[in-house]
Design a protein around this motif. Structure first.
Motif, PDB file in Angstrom:
ATOM      1  N   LEU A   2      41.530  51.018  35.011  1.00 37.61           N
ATOM      2  CA  LEU A   2      41.443  51.402  36.736  1.00 37.61           C
ATOM      3  C   LEU A   2      40.670  50.076  37.163  1.00 37.61           C
ATOM      4  O   LEU A   2      39.690  49.512  36.896  1.00 37.61           O
ATOM      5  N   SER A   3      41.363  49.840  38.421  1.00 35.79           N
ATOM      6  CA  SER A   3      40.413  48.717  39.329  1.00 35.79           C
ATOM      7  C   SER A   3      39.971  49.641  40.472  1.00 35.79           C
ATOM      8  O   SER A   3      40.466  50.649  40.903  1.00 35.79           O
ATOM      9  N   TRP A   4      38.727  49.314  41.244  1.00 32.72           N
ATOM     10  CA  TRP A   4      38.364  49.885  42.294  1.00 32.72           C
ATOM     11  C   TRP A   4      38.249  48.695  43.466  1.00 32.72           C
ATOM     12  O   TRP A   4      37.965  47.679  43.243  1.00 32.72           O
ATOM     13  N   CYS A   5      38.734  49.369  45.071  1.00 34.60           N
ATOM     14  CA  CYS A   5      38.203  48.330  45.915  1.00 34.60           C
ATOM     15  C   CYS A   5      37.788  49.397  47.082  1.00 34.60           C
ATOM     16  O   CYS A   5      37.851  50.492  47.194  1.00 34.60           O
ATOM     17  N   ILE A   6      37.341  48.646  48.038  1.00 26.73           N
ATOM     18  CA  ILE A   6      37.082  49.240  49.321  1.00 26.73           C
ATOM     19  C   ILE A   6      37.786  49.180  50.264  1.00 26.73           C
ATOM     20  O   ILE A   6      38.246  47.977  50.663  1.00 26.73           O
ATOM     21  N   HIS A   7      38.286  50.302  51.151  1.00 25.06           N
ATOM     22  CA  HIS A   7      39.314  50.168  51.951  1.00 25.06           C
ATOM     23  C   HIS A   7      38.410  49.957  53.332  1.00 25.06           C
ATOM     24  O   HIS A   7      37.268  49.836  53.478  1.00 25.06           O
ATOM     25  N   SER A   8      39.407  49.257  54.416  1.00 28.60           N
ATOM     26  CA  SER A   8      38.566  48.846  55.671  1.00 28.60           C
ATOM     27  C   SER A   8      37.840  49.980  56.410  1.00 28.60           C
ATOM     28  O   SER A   8      37.155  49.816  57.171  1.00 28.60           O
ATOM     29  N   THR A   9      38.474  51.179  55.918  1.00 26.59           N
ATOM     30  CA  THR A   9      37.996  52.374  56.592  1.00 26.59           C
ATOM     31  C   THR A   9      36.361  52.703  56.136  1.00 26.59           C
ATOM     32  O   THR A   9      35.679  53.533  56.660  1.00 26.59           O
ATOM     33  N   GLY A  10      36.193  52.022  54.768  1.00 26.60           N
ATOM     34  CA  GLY A  10      34.833  52.353  54.236  1.00 26.60           C
ATOM     35  C   GLY A  10      34.821  53.144  52.801  1.00 26.60           C
ATOM     36  O   GLY A  10      33.756  53.508  52.161  1.00 26.60           O
ATOM     37  N   TYR A  11      36.101  53.799  52.907  1.00 21.54           N
ATOM     38  CA  TYR A  11      36.222  54.900  51.641  1.00 21.54           C
ATOM     39  C   TYR A  11      36.718  54.149  50.465  1.00 21.54           C
ATOM     40  O   TYR A  11      37.485  53.280  50.429  1.00 21.54           O
ATOM     41  N   TRP A  12      36.111  54.229  49.391  1.00 19.58           N
ATOM     42  CA  TRP A  12      36.578  53.752  48.017  1.00 19.58           C
ATOM     43  C   TRP A  12      37.737  54.390  47.448  1.00 19.58           C
ATOM     44  O   TRP A  12      38.205  55.663  47.666  1.00 19.58           O
ATOM     45  N   ARG A  13      38.664  53.827  46.951  1.00 21.01           N
ATOM     46  CA  ARG A  13      40.162  54.061  46.502  1.00 21.01           C
ATOM     47  C   ARG A  13      40.014  53.929  45.025  1.00 21.01           C
ATOM     48  O   ARG A  13      39.990  52.583  44.873  1.00 21.01           O
ATOM     49  N   SER A  14      40.809  54.742  44.229  1.00 16.02           N
ATOM     50  CA  SER A  14      40.926  54.382  42.768  1.00 16.02           C
ATOM     51  C   SER A  14      42.538  53.935  42.697  1.00 16.02           C
ATOM     52  O   SER A  14      43.302  54.750  43.142  1.00 16.02           O
ATOM     53  N   PHE A  15      42.457  53.113  41.979  1.00 14.38           N
ATOM     54  CA  PHE A  15      44.033  52.539  41.718  1.00 14.38           C
ATOM     55  C   PHE A  15      44.045  52.547  40.263  1.00 14.38           C
ATOM     56  O   PHE A  15      43.470  52.261  39.429  1.00 14.38           O
ATOM     57  N   ASP A  16      45.531  52.754  39.967  1.00 10.87           N
ATOM     58  CA  ASP A  16      45.956  52.280  38.489  1.00 10.87           C
ATOM     59  C   ASP A  16      46.211  51.112  38.325  1.00 10.87           C
ATOM     60  O   ASP A  16      46.325  50.284  39.337  1.00 10.87           O
ATOM     61  N   ARG A  17      46.709  50.557  37.259  1.00 12.70           N
ATOM     62  CA  ARG A  17      46.964  48.960  36.986  1.00 12.70           C
ATOM     63  C   ARG A  17      48.195  48.762  37.886  1.00 12.70           C
ATOM     64  O   ARG A  17      48.728  47.550  38.145  1.00 12.70           O
ATOM     65  N   SER A  18      49.091  49.612  38.320  1.00 14.27           N
ATOM     66  CA  SER A  18      50.572  49.223  39.021  1.00 14.27           C
ATOM     67  C   SER A  18      50.032  49.400  40.477  1.00 14.27           C
ATOM     68  O   SER A  18      51.030  49.201  41.426  1.00 14.27           O
ATOM     69  N   GLY A  19      48.724  49.899  40.880  1.00 19.21           N
ATOM     70  CA  GLY A  19      48.606  50.045  42.207  1.00 19.21           C
ATOM     71  C   GLY A  19      48.845  51.360  42.940  1.00 19.21           C
ATOM     72  O   GLY A  19      48.650  51.535  43.994  1.00 19.21           O
ATOM     73  N   MET A  20      48.760  52.320  42.056  1.00 21.89           N
ATOM     74  CA  MET A  20      49.079  53.885  42.359  1.00 21.89           C
ATOM     75  C   MET A  20      47.622  54.391  42.713  1.00 21.89           C
ATOM     76  O   MET A  20      46.802  54.308  41.873  1.00 21.89           O
ATOM     77  N   GLU A  21      47.896  54.917  43.959  1.00 20.75           N
ATOM     78  CA  GLU A  21      46.342  55.591  44.282  1.00 20.75           C
ATOM     79  C   GLU A  21      46.699  57.192  44.044  1.00 20.75           C
ATOM     80  O   GLU A  21      47.423  57.655  44.561  1.00 20.75           O
ATOM     81  N   LEU A  22      45.562  57.670  43.536  1.00 18.25           N
ATOM     82  CA  LEU A  22      45.788  59.183  43.385  1.00 18.25           C
ATOM     83  C   LEU A  22      44.945  60.121  44.211  1.00 18.25           C
ATOM     84  O   LEU A  22      43.473  59.859  44.071  1.00 18.25           O
ATOM     85  N   LEU A  23      45.511  60.740  45.026  1.00 19.08           N
ATOM     86  CA  LEU A  23      44.764  61.780  45.907  1.00 19.08           C
ATOM     87  C   LEU A  23      43.886  62.419  45.323  1.00 19.08           C
ATOM     88  O   LEU A  23      42.557  62.778  45.750  1.00 19.08           O
ATOM     89  N   SER A  24      44.315  62.937  43.979  1.00 18.29           N
ATOM     90  CA  SER A  24      43.248  63.992  43.222  1.00 18.29           C
ATOM     91  C   SER A  24      42.175  63.398  42.722  1.00 18.29           C
ATOM     92  O   SER A  24      41.306  64.075  42.391  1.00 18.29           O
ATOM     93  N   ASN A  25      41.909  62.171  42.771  1.00 19.73           N
ATOM     94  CA  ASN A  25      40.862  61.554  42.267  1.00 19.73           C
ATOM     95  C   ASN A  25      40.214  60.527  43.624  1.00 19.73           C
ATOM     96  O   ASN A  25      38.915  60.116  43.219  1.00 19.73           O
ATOM     97  N   ALA A  26      40.492  60.651  44.694  1.00 21.76           N
ATOM     98  CA  ALA A  26      39.962  60.040  45.749  1.00 21.76           C
ATOM     99  C   ALA A  26      38.851  60.879  46.397  1.00 21.76           C
ATOM    100  O   ALA A  26      38.811  61.980  45.922  1.00 21.76           O
TER     101      ALA A  26
END
Length: 367
Positions: A2-26
């Motif tokens: 997993l990689s982590w980045c910070i969105h412009s809104t200030g919320y952290w978002r979790s992605f898998d290696r294909s760039g998929m964001e899971l709402l259930s882990n946000a």
């Protein structure tokens, strides 16, 4: 990984290696991110009209699901199903023979899967529809950038063959045993309903057995986290199901809406009930008598919602056509041509699930 980045809104978002964001882990969102905001004409506030006390989806008592053909209660249930199918295309069943503990046990296991850390769910993340078990998030409603407010898993749930079961997740540990129990019970219920539909239409009780319902049964589990503003987004846009029959557990959280005329009606949860609706194959086989009705999912801001949909499929090679008993060349000619179910699946995907577009590919135009 997993990689982590910070969105412009200030919320952290979790992605898998294909760039998929899971709402259930946000983390909890305090506003709806722009990528989930639908155009005004697609939002539920403009289309919804579920305040209709004069209209309610029928609730049908199946009396335990195992009544002899001669029992008047069986005939009455069959008649009610056909009446509900003609009027709404949706109904709910109670006293259906699937134990409450069976339903609760699998729903708890499925909720446990979505609750796992993102790292443990990563091996299942995929948008590849050929995979036998896959976890994904959202998908776009128009092949564009706007996203549905949901995570989901899709897989083949019945039969519990080695070919199907080896793709199921090992965690949580109760997922597989609870799934085997649940899918077998719902399969039996679906077959009972199909028998009642056949009897109610005046067909042989075993009409739907064999290839028409003999494909692997598929399951879709949709997880809708609380949404900060349900007026801006959708859980799922309007669509019809491509297969024969759907049996849905929605538990006690509302969110499913079905079209009735020009209105969207909420399918109110009933304790212990299953929601049943027809797929396109039912509409075609009955020559339009039992229609596949558009439905959608809306979100709410209070609690998470999880729906468990079991889809009864024909075999890929099954030849689909209107039943001869439903056709009268003079008064009610066949509305659809014959085709292989696999051909319909391809047309459905090409039409982006548009009801009229996909049916038009198979409709016979009588001059």
């Amino acid at each position: 990984a997993l990689s982590w980045c910070i969105h412009s809104t200030g919320y952290w978002r979790s992605f898998d290696r294909s760039g998929m964001e899971l709402l259930s882990n946000a983390p909890v969102h305090h506003s709806v991110p722009e990528r989930y905001v639908f155009p005004p004409d697609k939002r539920p506030t403009l289309l919804s009209d579920d305040h209709s006390p004069d209209v309610a989806f029928p609730v049908i008592d199946l009396h335990g699901g195992a009544l002899p053909v001669s029992d008047h209660r069986r005939r009455h249930a069959a008649e009610e199903i056909i009446r509900a199918g003609k009027e709404f295309g949706f109904f709910q069943v109670v006293n259906h023979g699937v134990g409450e503990c069976v339903v609760r046990g699998f729903r708890e296991a499925a909720a446990g899967f979505f609750a796992m850390p993102a790292e443990e769910k990563l091996p299942y993340c995929s948008y590849d529809m050929s995979k036998r078990f896959r976890l994904a998030t959202s998908t776009s409603y128009d092949r564009g950038e706007t996203r549905y407010w949901r995570d989901y898993i899709k897989f083949r749930c019945y039969p519990a063959s080695d070919e199907n079961a080896r793709h199921w997740p090992s965690k949580p540990s109760n997922f597989t045993p609870r799934l085997v129990e649940y899918s077998a019970a719902v399969h039996e219920l679906a077959q009972t309903i199909l028998c009642l539909i056949a009897e109610g239409l005046g067909l042989d009780g075993g009409f739907f057995t064999g290839d028409l319902s003999g494909g692997d049964t598929h399951m879709s589990i949709n997880y809708y986290p609380p949404c900060p503003d349900p007026t801006l987004t959708m859980g799922l846009l309007a669509h019809c199901d491509r297969h024969l029959l759907t049996v849905l557990s929605q538990a006690d959280v509302a969110g499913l809406q079905a079209r009735h005329g020009e209105r969207w009606l909420l399918v109110h949860p009933i304790p212990g009930a299953f929601v049943v609706n027809f797929g396109h194959q039912m509409e075609i086989v009955t020559n339009g008598v039992l229609a596949s009705v558009e439905h959608r999912a809306v979100t709410n801001s209070a609690v998470a919602r999880m729906s468990v949909a079991t889809h009864v499929h024909p075999t890929d090679g099954c030849r689909i056509r209107p039943a001869s008993e439903m056709v009268d060349e003079a008064m009610n000619p066949a509305k659809y041509r014959e085709f292989a179910f696999s051909e319909f699946m391809e047309a459905y995907d090409a039409a982006d699930a548009s009801r009229e577009e996909v049916l038009e590919s198979f409709r016979i135009n009588h001059e």
